[in-house]
Design a protein around this motif. Sequence first.
Motif, mmCIF file in Angstrom:
data_model
loop_
_atom_site.group_PDB
_atom_site.id
_atom_site.type_symbol
_atom_site.label_atom_id
_atom_site.label_comp_id
_atom_site.label_asym_id
_atom_site.label_seq_id
_atom_site.Cartn_x
_atom_site.Cartn_y
_atom_site.Cartn_z
ATOM 1 N N TYR A 141 -23.835 177.937 51.436
ATOM 2 C CA TYR A 141 -22.890 177.557 52.471
ATOM 3 C C TYR A 141 -23.559 176.515 53.351
ATOM 4 O O TYR A 141 -24.761 176.292 53.290
ATOM 5 C CB TYR A 141 -22.438 178.758 53.303
ATOM 6 C CG TYR A 141 -23.569 179.476 54.022
ATOM 7 C CD1 TYR A 141 -23.766 179.308 55.384
ATOM 8 C CD2 TYR A 141 -24.428 180.318 53.340
ATOM 9 C CE1 TYR A 141 -24.794 179.949 56.042
ATOM 10 C CE2 TYR A 141 -25.459 180.977 53.993
ATOM 11 C CZ TYR A 141 -25.638 180.796 55.344
ATOM 12 O OH TYR A 141 -26.658 181.430 55.988
ATOM 13 N N ALA A 153 -16.944 182.759 59.707
ATOM 14 C CA ALA A 153 -15.814 182.817 58.775
ATOM 15 C C ALA A 153 -16.210 182.224 57.432
ATOM 16 O O ALA A 153 -15.855 182.757 56.371
ATOM 17 C CB ALA A 153 -14.612 182.069 59.357
ATOM 18 N N GLU A 154 -16.965 181.137 57.460
ATOM 19 C CA GLU A 154 -17.409 180.511 56.217
ATOM 20 C C GLU A 154 -18.353 181.433 55.454
ATOM 21 O O GLU A 154 -18.235 181.597 54.239
ATOM 22 C CB GLU A 154 -18.110 179.179 56.514
ATOM 23 C CG GLU A 154 -18.496 178.424 55.240
ATOM 24 C CD GLU A 154 -19.221 177.122 55.514
ATOM 25 O OE1 GLU A 154 -19.752 176.973 56.630
ATOM 26 O OE2 GLU A 154 -19.275 176.275 54.612
ATOM 27 N N ASP A 156 -18.501 184.744 55.708
ATOM 28 C CA ASP A 156 -17.762 185.916 55.239
ATOM 29 C C ASP A 156 -16.892 185.596 54.031
ATOM 30 O O ASP A 156 -16.766 186.407 53.104
ATOM 31 C CB ASP A 156 -16.916 186.492 56.377
ATOM 32 C CG ASP A 156 -17.769 187.120 57.465
ATOM 33 O OD1 ASP A 156 -18.835 187.666 57.139
ATOM 34 O OD2 ASP A 156 -17.366 187.048 58.646
ATOM 35 N N GLU A 157 -16.283 184.428 54.017
ATOM 36 C CA GLU A 157 -15.471 184.032 52.867
ATOM 37 C C GLU A 157 -16.329 183.914 51.617
ATOM 38 O O GLU A 157 -15.937 184.334 50.523
ATOM 39 C CB GLU A 157 -14.752 182.718 53.168
ATOM 40 C CG GLU A 157 -13.614 182.885 54.170
ATOM 41 C CD GLU A 157 -13.127 181.566 54.758
ATOM 42 O OE1 GLU A 157 -13.552 180.509 54.230
ATOM 43 O OE2 GLU A 157 -12.350 181.597 55.724
ATOM 44 N N THR A 161 -16.021 186.644 48.453
ATOM 45 C CA THR A 161 -15.755 186.034 47.145
ATOM 46 C C THR A 161 -16.760 186.521 46.114
ATOM 47 O O THR A 161 -16.423 186.700 44.935
ATOM 48 C CB THR A 161 -15.811 184.501 47.243
ATOM 49 O OG1 THR A 161 -14.811 184.045 48.151
ATOM 50 C CG2 THR A 161 -15.572 183.852 45.881
ATOM 51 N N HIS A 182 -11.318 189.216 60.401
ATOM 52 C CA HIS A 182 -11.261 188.232 59.328
ATOM 53 C C HIS A 182 -11.882 188.813 58.058
ATOM 54 O O HIS A 182 -11.322 188.665 56.954
ATOM 55 C CB HIS A 182 -12.002 186.960 59.749
ATOM 56 C CG HIS A 182 -11.981 185.869 58.727
ATOM 57 N ND1 HIS A 182 -10.822 185.256 58.317
ATOM 58 C CD2 HIS A 182 -12.982 185.280 58.022
ATOM 59 C CE1 HIS A 182 -11.098 184.330 57.413
ATOM 60 N NE2 HIS A 182 -12.399 184.333 57.208
ATOM 61 N N VAL A 183 -13.020 189.507 58.196
ATOM 62 C CA VAL A 183 -13.661 190.136 57.046
ATOM 63 C C VAL A 183 -12.750 191.216 56.462
ATOM 64 O O VAL A 183 -12.586 191.322 55.246
ATOM 65 C CB VAL A 183 -15.014 190.774 57.434
ATOM 66 C CG1 VAL A 183 -15.734 191.282 56.188
ATOM 67 C CG2 VAL A 183 -15.897 189.780 58.178
ATOM 68 N N LEU A 186 -9.950 189.662 54.482
ATOM 69 C CA LEU A 186 -10.445 189.104 53.225
ATOM 70 C C LEU A 186 -10.669 190.204 52.189
ATOM 71 O O LEU A 186 -10.309 190.049 51.017
ATOM 72 C CB LEU A 186 -11.763 188.356 53.465
ATOM 73 C CG LEU A 186 -11.694 187.042 54.243
ATOM 74 C CD1 LEU A 186 -13.103 186.560 54.572
ATOM 75 C CD2 LEU A 186 -10.947 185.970 53.439
ATOM 76 N N GLN A 189 -7.344 191.556 50.877
ATOM 77 C CA GLN A 189 -6.723 190.630 49.935
ATOM 78 C C GLN A 189 -7.338 190.751 48.542
ATOM 79 O O GLN A 189 -6.674 190.549 47.533
ATOM 80 C CB GLN A 189 -6.869 189.198 50.441
ATOM 81 C CG GLN A 189 -6.044 188.894 51.682
ATOM 82 C CD GLN A 189 -6.405 187.570 52.327
ATOM 83 O OE1 GLN A 189 -7.134 186.757 51.737
ATOM 84 N NE2 GLN A 189 -5.924 187.339 53.530
ATOM 85 N N LYS A 190 -8.618 191.111 48.499
ATOM 86 C CA LYS A 190 -9.316 191.205 47.219
ATOM 87 C C LYS A 190 -9.396 192.646 46.708
ATOM 88 O O LYS A 190 -10.024 192.908 45.682
ATOM 89 C CB LYS A 190 -10.723 190.620 47.344
ATOM 90 C CG LYS A 190 -11.363 190.288 46.015
ATOM 91 C CD LYS A 190 -12.690 189.578 46.163
ATOM 92 C CE LYS A 190 -13.285 189.337 44.778
ATOM 93 N NZ LYS A 190 -14.609 188.694 44.861
#
Length: 217
Positions: A141, A153-154, A156-157, A161, A182-183, A186, A189-190
């Motif tokens: 990152y 956020a970057e 954690d994304e 992933t 936010h975590v 994410l 969603q997964k």
Amino acid sequence: MLITYPTFKQRIAKSRTILFRGHPLGRRDTGALNKVRYDWKIAEQEAISWLDVYRLALSENMNLLTTAEKGVPLSAVTWAIEYGIPVDIFLPYERAMFVSEWVVYGDNQKKWLAQFEKAQEAKNVLIHTPILFSSKKDVLYSEISVDDFVLYAEIDEFLVTALTENDEAILYWDGYQRDIKHVFNLCKQKDITIKVLNKGLETSDTRYSPYSMDYTF
């Protein structure tokens, strides 16, 4: 050594990975009267008790992904070092600035600094810092903003992933704070299994419990 995304993902795929994120004892958590939003000793006890459950269940097949801010996140790292559990720490910016902003301030500065320094020396800990303005797509990152939320956020994304359906997330969270929310989103969603801890928080959404099977509300 430049650690690339494919290399990192291949390494953690060999173990059950636990993503641990939570409220730090940050500057925004300490006011003029030094009143914190949570009792970190109570929070630490709860976090470690649940981490021990995973340690006993997974035996030696466990890897911890986390950040290392003062408070519960750094306590989780210290716990992992004690048991020799592999840890990947992700910092939002270079180490010296991170220590100044998120480790050595307020009360017990020497205690928290000693814990972070121990993490730097531990053989089972890898500390990742941003690759500044990198144009390479395979690096972990890069630091692209001075806004802490954007930086985290970057990270954690990237971390979510990298998780698979067999991995899990432990979040020490009041149900409101936007970084951890936010975590949480994410992971939902997964379809990553999530355990929310909130003992010791002064205020929290009581619907979130470590004993909930699913957070569908």
